[in-house]
Design a protein around this motif. Structure first.
Motif, PDB file in Angstrom:
ATOM      1  N   SER A  57      10.500  -0.176 -11.526  1.00  0.00           N
ATOM      2  CA  SER A  57      10.190  -1.602 -11.353  1.00  0.00           C
ATOM      3  C   SER A  57       8.710  -1.899 -11.531  1.00  0.00           C
ATOM      4  CB  SER A  57      10.643  -2.072  -9.964  1.00  0.00           C
ATOM      5  OG  SER A  57       9.758  -1.578  -8.959  1.00  0.00           O
ATOM      6  N   GLY A  58       7.897  -0.834 -11.599  1.00  0.00           N
ATOM      7  CA  GLY A  58       6.458  -1.011 -11.756  1.00  0.00           C
ATOM      8  C   GLY A  58       5.682  -1.045 -10.460  1.00  0.00           C
ATOM      9  N   SER A  59       6.327  -0.758  -9.328  1.00  0.00           N
ATOM     10  CA  SER A  59       5.634  -0.768  -8.038  1.00  0.00           C
ATOM     11  C   SER A  59       4.496   0.247  -8.031  1.00  0.00           C
ATOM     12  CB  SER A  59       6.618  -0.451  -6.903  1.00  0.00           C
ATOM     13  OG  SER A  59       7.631  -1.430  -6.832  1.00  0.00           O
ATOM     14  N   GLN A  60       3.342  -0.174  -7.573  1.00  0.00           N
ATOM     15  CA  GLN A  60       2.162   0.685  -7.535  1.00  0.00           C
ATOM     16  C   GLN A  60       1.824   1.173  -6.137  1.00  0.00           C
ATOM     17  OE1 GLN A  60       0.404   1.615 -10.396  1.00  0.00           O
ATOM     18  NE2 GLN A  60       2.153   0.635 -11.389  1.00  0.00           N
ATOM     19  N   VAL A  61       2.201   0.374  -5.119  1.00  0.00           N
ATOM     20  CA  VAL A  61       1.860   0.677  -3.728  1.00  0.00           C
ATOM     21  C   VAL A  61       3.068   0.393  -2.845  1.00  0.00           C
ATOM     22  CG1 VAL A  61       0.233   0.269  -1.837  1.00  0.00           C
ATOM     23  CG2 VAL A  61      -0.496  -0.136  -4.191  1.00  0.00           C
ATOM     24  N   PRO A 114       5.001   9.268  -5.694  1.00  0.00           N
ATOM     25  CA  PRO A 114       3.777   9.805  -6.283  1.00  0.00           C
ATOM     26  C   PRO A 114       2.611   8.834  -6.347  1.00  0.00           C
ATOM     27  CG  PRO A 114       5.290   9.155  -8.021  1.00  0.00           C
ATOM     28  CD  PRO A 114       6.005   8.897  -6.716  1.00  0.00           C
ATOM     29  N   ARG A 115       2.853   7.585  -6.023  1.00  0.00           N
ATOM     30  CA  ARG A 115       1.785   6.580  -6.125  1.00  0.00           C
ATOM     31  C   ARG A 115       1.212   6.257  -4.742  1.00  0.00           C
ATOM     32  NH1 ARG A 115       4.813   2.834 -10.769  1.00  0.00           N
ATOM     33  NH2 ARG A 115       4.685   4.444 -12.403  1.00  0.00           N
ATOM     34  N   ALA A 116       0.444   5.202  -4.655  1.00  0.00           N
ATOM     35  CA  ALA A 116      -0.309   4.911  -3.435  1.00  0.00           C
ATOM     36  C   ALA A 116       0.585   4.441  -2.290  1.00  0.00           C
ATOM     37  CB  ALA A 116      -1.370   3.859  -3.724  1.00  0.00           C
ATOM     38  N   VAL A 117       0.126   4.748  -1.065  1.00  0.00           N
ATOM     39  CA  VAL A 117       0.786   4.276   0.161  1.00  0.00           C
ATOM     40  C   VAL A 117      -0.254   3.593   1.037  1.00  0.00           C
ATOM     41  CG1 VAL A 117       1.962   4.939   2.290  1.00  0.00           C
ATOM     42  CG2 VAL A 117       2.551   6.078   0.137  1.00  0.00           C
ATOM     43  N   LEU A 118       0.070   2.400   1.501  1.00  0.00           N
ATOM     44  CA  LEU A 118      -0.741   1.675   2.481  1.00  0.00           C
ATOM     45  C   LEU A 118      -0.005   1.723   3.810  1.00  0.00           C
ATOM     46  CD1 LEU A 118      -2.483  -1.781   2.133  1.00  0.00           C
ATOM     47  CD2 LEU A 118      -0.910  -1.378   4.033  1.00  0.00           C
ATOM     48  N   GLY A 122      -1.441  10.861   5.700  1.00  0.00           N
ATOM     49  CA  GLY A 122      -1.859  11.027   4.315  1.00  0.00           C
ATOM     50  C   GLY A 122      -1.885   9.728   3.533  1.00  0.00           C
ATOM     51  N   ALA A 123      -2.075   8.597   4.225  1.00  0.00           N
ATOM     52  CA  ALA A 123      -2.106   7.298   3.552  1.00  0.00           C
ATOM     53  C   ALA A 123      -3.319   7.191   2.633  1.00  0.00           C
ATOM     54  CB  ALA A 123      -2.137   6.179   4.589  1.00  0.00           C
ATOM     55  N   ASP A 124      -3.149   6.436   1.552  1.00  0.00           N
ATOM     56  CA  ASP A 124      -4.251   6.189   0.624  1.00  0.00           C
ATOM     57  C   ASP A 124      -5.093   5.001   1.061  1.00  0.00           C
ATOM     58  OD1 ASP A 124      -3.418   8.125  -1.599  1.00  0.00           O
ATOM     59  OD2 ASP A 124      -1.613   6.908  -1.336  1.00  0.00           O
ATOM     60  N   ILE A 125      -4.433   3.994   1.634  1.00  0.00           N
ATOM     61  CA  ILE A 125      -5.122   2.808   2.135  1.00  0.00           C
ATOM     62  C   ILE A 125      -4.785   2.685   3.614  1.00  0.00           C
ATOM     63  CG2 ILE A 125      -5.434   0.319   1.930  1.00  0.00           C
ATOM     64  CD1 ILE A 125      -4.379   0.546  -0.946  1.00  0.00           C
ATOM     65  N   ILE A 126      -5.819   2.723   4.432  1.00  0.00           N
ATOM     66  CA  ILE A 126      -5.655   2.727   5.884  1.00  0.00           C
ATOM     67  C   ILE A 126      -6.107   1.386   6.455  1.00  0.00           C
ATOM     68  CG2 ILE A 126      -6.623   3.727   8.015  1.00  0.00           C
ATOM     69  CD1 ILE A 126      -6.584   6.421   6.632  1.00  0.00           C
ATOM     70  N   MET A 127      -5.262   0.785   7.283  1.00  0.00           N
ATOM     71  CA  MET A 127      -5.597  -0.487   7.908  1.00  0.00           C
ATOM     72  C   MET A 127      -6.314  -0.263   9.233  1.00  0.00           C
ATOM     73  SD  MET A 127      -4.489  -2.838   5.906  1.00  0.00           S
ATOM     74  CE  MET A 127      -4.791  -4.159   7.079  1.00  0.00           C
ATOM     75  N   HIS A 148       3.675  11.187   1.196  1.00  0.00           N
ATOM     76  CA  HIS A 148       4.065  11.126  -0.213  1.00  0.00           C
ATOM     77  C   HIS A 148       5.188  12.122  -0.519  1.00  0.00           C
ATOM     78  CE1 HIS A 148       0.066   9.267  -0.261  1.00  0.00           C
ATOM     79  NE2 HIS A 148       0.451   8.653  -1.364  1.00  0.00           N
ATOM     80  N   ARG A 149       5.038  13.344  -0.067  1.00  0.00           N
ATOM     81  CA  ARG A 149       6.086  14.339  -0.304  1.00  0.00           C
ATOM     82  C   ARG A 149       7.339  14.019   0.502  1.00  0.00           C
ATOM     83  NH1 ARG A 149       4.716  20.478   0.075  1.00  0.00           N
ATOM     84  NH2 ARG A 149       6.898  20.461  -0.646  1.00  0.00           N
ATOM     85  N   PHE A 150       7.145  13.509   1.724  1.00  0.00           N
ATOM     86  CA  PHE A 150       8.283  13.196   2.585  1.00  0.00           C
ATOM     87  C   PHE A 150       9.200  12.164   1.933  1.00  0.00           C
ATOM     88  CE2 PHE A 150      10.270  10.732   6.019  1.00  0.00           C
ATOM     89  CZ  PHE A 150      10.882  11.739   6.751  1.00  0.00           C
ATOM     90  N   MET A 151       8.611  11.163   1.269  1.00  0.00           N
ATOM     91  CA  MET A 151       9.409  10.090   0.680  1.00  0.00           C
ATOM     92  C   MET A 151       9.505  10.193  -0.842  1.00  0.00           C
ATOM     93  SD  MET A 151       6.727   6.948   1.367  1.00  0.00           S
ATOM     94  CE  MET A 151       7.944   5.699   0.992  1.00  0.00           C
ATOM     95  N   SER A 152       9.003  11.322  -1.403  1.00  0.00           N
ATOM     96  CA  SER A 152       9.061  11.539  -2.855  1.00  0.00           C
ATOM     97  C   SER A 152       8.451  10.366  -3.620  1.00  0.00           C
ATOM     98  CB  SER A 152      10.512  11.765  -3.304  1.00  0.00           C
ATOM     99  OG  SER A 152      11.048  12.919  -2.705  1.00  0.00           O
TER     100      SER A 152
END
Length: 245
Positions: free
Chosen positions: A24-28, A58-62, A110-115, A52-56
């Motif tokens: 779908s093109g989701s980036q985050v 490969p892109r960014a997670v906030l 292991g988040a890429d963007i931390i709030m 990232h590995r837990f949920m398979s």
């Protein structure tokens, strides 16, 4: 931009496969610190190699800081200057979460963007209540910044509060520039920025109008709490880069 962030509160987007989201093109993807602390727990995610590995994915997670639960679990928590003590809805255990704890958990995930950790302002709220909540969130932002330290390749986002009072929201945004971002970070990681938090509850169109702020084009800007499609379209005009429900 804009980029739409699907919500995977517990490290999974309901009824979707990772490949479907990639197609779908989701980036985050957005996940929630508080709920992941409860289940499956930080240690499980650490042993699995991070979120990232837990949920398979490969892109960014906030990761949300857990600040929304300060509001949504209001009957199951005690709020102080130090932080928030929750009663777990899973097993009744007491769980403490403050700025330092929130930063540590998000880093462990292991988040890429931390709030940053904040208090999500309720709606309706008086101006005095919104101001007190906003000022508490700014103090927590400063503590979050110190706890975050320096982490190359990882971003930290502030979150604008202040209810539906324009001058409080502007004060919050201005304060976060000092508390969350430094000249070093602005130059090195241009994607860092603020989440424009919308007041909870049925605030109507006015709360969206009050949330529009100018960031000068130097930082990313994302909006959270958008539900109705017309508001998603409306948010394109202020230059919002990311959106999540």
């Amino acid at each position: 931009t804009p980029v739409f962030m699907p919500v995977g509160t517990q490290a999974t987007v309901k009824a979707q496969l990772p490949q479907t989201l990639l197609d779908s093109g989701s980036q985050v993807l957005l996940a929630n610190t508080y709920h992941l602390m409860l289940r499956p727990g930080v240690e499980v995610l650490r042993r699995m190699g991070g979120i990232h590995r837990f949920m398979s994915w490969p892109r960014a997670v906030l990761t949300d800081s857990g600040g929304f639960q300060v509001w949504s679990l209001g009957k199951l928590r005690k709020l102080t200057e130090r932080g928030v003590t929750f009663q777990s809805p899973v097993d009744g255990a007491r769980i403490f979460l403050g700025p330092e704890e929130s930063m540590a958990v998000q880093q462990a995930l292991g988040a890429d963007i931390i709030m940053i950790f904040d208090e999500c302002t309720a709606h309706p709220a008086t101006e005095a209540e919104a101001r007190a909540s906003m000022e508490l969130s700014l103090r927590w932002a400063e503590r979050s910044r110190h706890a975050f330290g320096t982490q190359p390749g990882r971003g930290k986002f502030g979150i604008v509060q202040g209810g539906v009072t324009p001058h409080l929201r502007r004060r919050s945004a201005e304060g976060l520039v000092v508390a969350v971002l430094t000249v070093e970070h602005v130059v090195a990681v241009d994607a860092e920025g603020n989440i424009v938090a919308l007041a909870t509850g049925n605030g109507g169109e006015g709360r969206f109008r009050f949330s529009s702020l100018s960031y000068g084009g130097r930082r990313g800007c994302s909006a959270s709490g958008l539900h109705a499609p017309p508001f998603r379209v409306w948010w394109h005009s202020p230059g919002v880069d990311g959106q999540s429900p």
